[in-house]
Design a protein around this motif. Structure first.
Motif, PDB file in Angstrom:
ATOM      1  N   GLY A 109       0.841  -1.204   0.000  1.00 11.05           N
ATOM      2  CA  GLY A 109       0.000   0.000   0.000  1.00 11.05           C
ATOM      3  C   GLY A 109       0.866   1.240   0.000  1.00 11.05           C
ATOM      4  N   ALA A 110       0.495   2.204  -0.825  1.00 12.19           N
ATOM      5  CA  ALA A 110       1.318   3.406  -0.972  1.00 12.19           C
ATOM      6  C   ALA A 110       1.213   4.311   0.250  1.00 12.19           C
ATOM      7  N   HIS A 111       0.078   4.336   0.887  1.00  9.93           N
ATOM      8  CA  HIS A 111      -0.139   5.201   2.041  1.00  9.93           C
ATOM      9  C   HIS A 111       0.108   4.388   3.308  1.00  9.93           C
ATOM     10  N   PRO A 112       0.781   5.008   4.323  1.00 12.44           N
ATOM     11  CA  PRO A 112       1.079   4.251   5.548  1.00 12.44           C
ATOM     12  C   PRO A 112      -0.142   3.584   6.176  1.00 12.44           C
ATOM     13  N   LEU A 113      -1.294   4.252   6.108  1.00 11.80           N
ATOM     14  CA  LEU A 113      -2.479   3.678   6.749  1.00 11.80           C
ATOM     15  C   LEU A 113      -3.084   2.533   5.926  1.00 11.80           C
ATOM     16  N   LYS A 114      -2.569   2.328   4.726  1.00 13.10           N
ATOM     17  CA  LYS A 114      -3.022   1.187   3.914  1.00 13.10           C
ATOM     18  C   LYS A 114      -1.981   0.079   3.887  1.00 13.10           C
ATOM     19  N   LYS A 119       0.950   0.762   9.322  1.00 15.89           N
ATOM     20  CA  LYS A 119      -0.272   1.265   9.962  1.00 15.89           C
ATOM     21  C   LYS A 119      -0.219   1.307  11.487  1.00 15.89           C
ATOM     22  N   PRO A 120       0.284   0.262  12.159  1.00 12.08           N
ATOM     23  CA  PRO A 120       0.265   0.305  13.638  1.00 12.08           C
ATOM     24  C   PRO A 120       0.946   1.534  14.223  1.00 12.08           C
ATOM     25  N   CYS A 121       2.110   1.885  13.679  1.00 12.59           N
ATOM     26  CA  CYS A 121       2.833   3.039  14.229  1.00 12.59           C
ATOM     27  C   CYS A 121       2.072   4.336  13.974  1.00 12.59           C
ATOM     28  N   PHE A 122       1.415   4.456  12.856  1.00 13.74           N
ATOM     29  CA  PHE A 122       0.694   5.692  12.561  1.00 13.74           C
ATOM     30  C   PHE A 122      -0.650   5.754  13.278  1.00 13.74           C
ATOM     31  N   VAL A 123      -1.331   4.645  13.389  1.00 15.90           N
ATOM     32  CA  VAL A 123      -2.603   4.635  14.107  1.00 15.90           C
ATOM     33  C   VAL A 123      -2.385   5.017  15.574  1.00 15.90           C
ATOM     34  N   ASN A 126      -1.535   8.657  15.796  1.00 14.61           N
ATOM     35  CA  ASN A 126      -2.700   9.515  15.546  1.00 14.61           C
ATOM     36  C   ASN A 126      -3.629   9.610  16.753  1.00 14.61           C
ATOM     37  N   ILE A 127      -3.432   8.743  17.728  1.00 11.45           N
ATOM     38  CA  ILE A 127      -4.234   8.813  18.951  1.00 11.45           C
ATOM     39  C   ILE A 127      -4.031  10.162  19.640  1.00 11.45           C
ATOM     40  N   ILE A 128      -2.841  10.722  19.520  1.00 13.41           N
ATOM     41  CA  ILE A 128      -2.522  11.982  20.205  1.00 13.41           C
ATOM     42  C   ILE A 128      -3.485  13.094  19.783  1.00 13.41           C
ATOM     43  N   PRO A 129      -3.531  13.450  18.499  1.00 11.48           N
ATOM     44  CA  PRO A 129      -4.447  14.550  18.140  1.00 11.48           C
ATOM     45  C   PRO A 129      -5.906  14.188  18.364  1.00 11.48           C
ATOM     46  N   ILE A 130      -6.268  12.941  18.123  1.00 16.09           N
ATOM     47  CA  ILE A 130      -7.672  12.551  18.293  1.00 16.09           C
ATOM     48  C   ILE A 130      -8.083  12.668  19.760  1.00 16.09           C
ATOM     49  N   SER A 131      -7.221  12.201  20.644  1.00 16.11           N
ATOM     50  CA  SER A 131      -7.523  12.265  22.075  1.00 16.11           C
ATOM     51  C   SER A 131      -7.602  13.710  22.558  1.00 16.11           C
ATOM     52  N   ILE A 149      -0.316   1.640  22.456  1.00 17.56           N
ATOM     53  CA  ILE A 149       0.915   1.110  21.862  1.00 17.56           C
ATOM     54  C   ILE A 149       1.220  -0.259  22.452  1.00 17.56           C
ATOM     55  N   GLN A 150       1.086  -0.393  23.775  1.00 18.74           N
ATOM     56  CA  GLN A 150       1.376  -1.678  24.403  1.00 18.74           C
ATOM     57  C   GLN A 150       0.385  -2.751  23.936  1.00 18.74           C
ATOM     58  N   LYS A 151      -0.874  -2.374  23.791  1.00 12.69           N
ATOM     59  CA  LYS A 151      -1.865  -3.342  23.278  1.00 12.69           C
ATOM     60  C   LYS A 151      -1.495  -3.778  21.874  1.00 12.69           C
ATOM     61  N   MET A 152      -1.028  -2.831  21.076  1.00 21.21           N
ATOM     62  CA  MET A 152      -0.636  -3.136  19.697  1.00 21.21           C
ATOM     63  C   MET A 152       0.595  -4.044  19.701  1.00 21.21           C
TER      64      MET A 152
END
Lengths: 189, 51
Positions: A109-114, A119-123, A126-131, A149-152
């Motif tokens: 996938g060309a995009h990190p989230l794909k 994806k795990p590192c970016f998801v 991304n918790i920071i701004p969402i939270s 992160i620990q759950k991941m």
């Protein structure tokens, strides 16, 4: 950005060539901005934008973040820049003391989230701004991200089907180790 | 790691398996970072297993 818009925040994005020092400073000086997220390369005392132009630097224009909260997904930026921004009046600065690492496979996938590996590192990042946008404090947000992160990590340690899995877990652990904040931990948006 | 997979290290760039090994065996700054990253994870893994 979708999360911000859904919460009623007005979002200003500076993608690509717009991520230059002039536009960045102009927006921060003219708009009523509360939260700034950086997604560029970094060093202990600076963050760069398009074509590695320095857009934020300790002791130079860190006062632009006065009264604001920042999150920098930029290597090392918490070390010196984060503290200098707080000294210059920023309410909170979340960032990394270490280089942000991730595994990727462009064929997936060309995009990190794909990309299943990236994806795990970016998801989790991304918790920071969402939270923050959900109203949590800076301290709660960083704790939440580290917990996720620990759950991941726990999940990727079970992925015996993927030879890359240990490396993904190692990158997650590394990024979690480097993630921290400075300033008032009780700060909210 | 398969040959198509890369390790991305902040502003330092992306490194394939073979490039990563070259950095580590060459004791470069990047190599040291890779070793640090791996060792810190392995230590944490050991601590969690021993709990």
């Amino acid at each position: 950005m979708d999360a911000a818009s859904q919460k009623g925040f007005l979002v200003f994005e500076l993608p690509g060539a717009k991520a230059n020092k002039s536009d960045f400073e102009s927006y921060l000086n003219k708009q009523n901005i509360r939260f700034v997220m950086f997604n560029g390369h970094g060093a202990p005392d600076l963050i760069t934008g398009y074509k590695k132009e320095v857009i934020l630097q300790a002791g130079k224009n860190d006062n632009l973040l006065k009264g604001k909260v920042a999150y920098a997904r930029s290597c090392y930026s918490l070390s010196i820049l984060g503290e200098s921004c707080i000294t210059a009046g920023a309410d909170g600065f979340v960032g990394y003391k270490l280089p942000f690492m991730f595994v990727s496979d462009p064929t997936r996938g060309a995009h990190p989230l794909k990309d299943e590996l990236a994806k795990p590192c970016f998801v989790t990042s991304n918790i920071i701004p969402i939270s923050m946008l959900k109203g949590h404090t800076v301290c709660e947000t960083v704790q939440k991200a580290k917990t996720e992160i620990q759950k991941m990590i726990d999940y990727w340690e079970t992925r015996s089907d993927l030879v890359e899995a240990p490396m993904v877990a190692a990158c997650l652990y590394w990024n979690g180790s480097g993630l921290d904040y400075c300033g008032n931990g009780d700060t909210k948006l | 790691m398969p040959r198509t997979v890369t390790l991305n290290i902040g502003s330092h760039g992306s490194f394939t398996r073979d490039q990563s090994m070259e950095q580590v065996s060459g004791h470069t700054e990047i190599g040291e970072l890779i070793v640090q990253m791996q060792m810190s994870y392995l230590r944490s893994f050991k601590e969690r297993v021993n709990r």
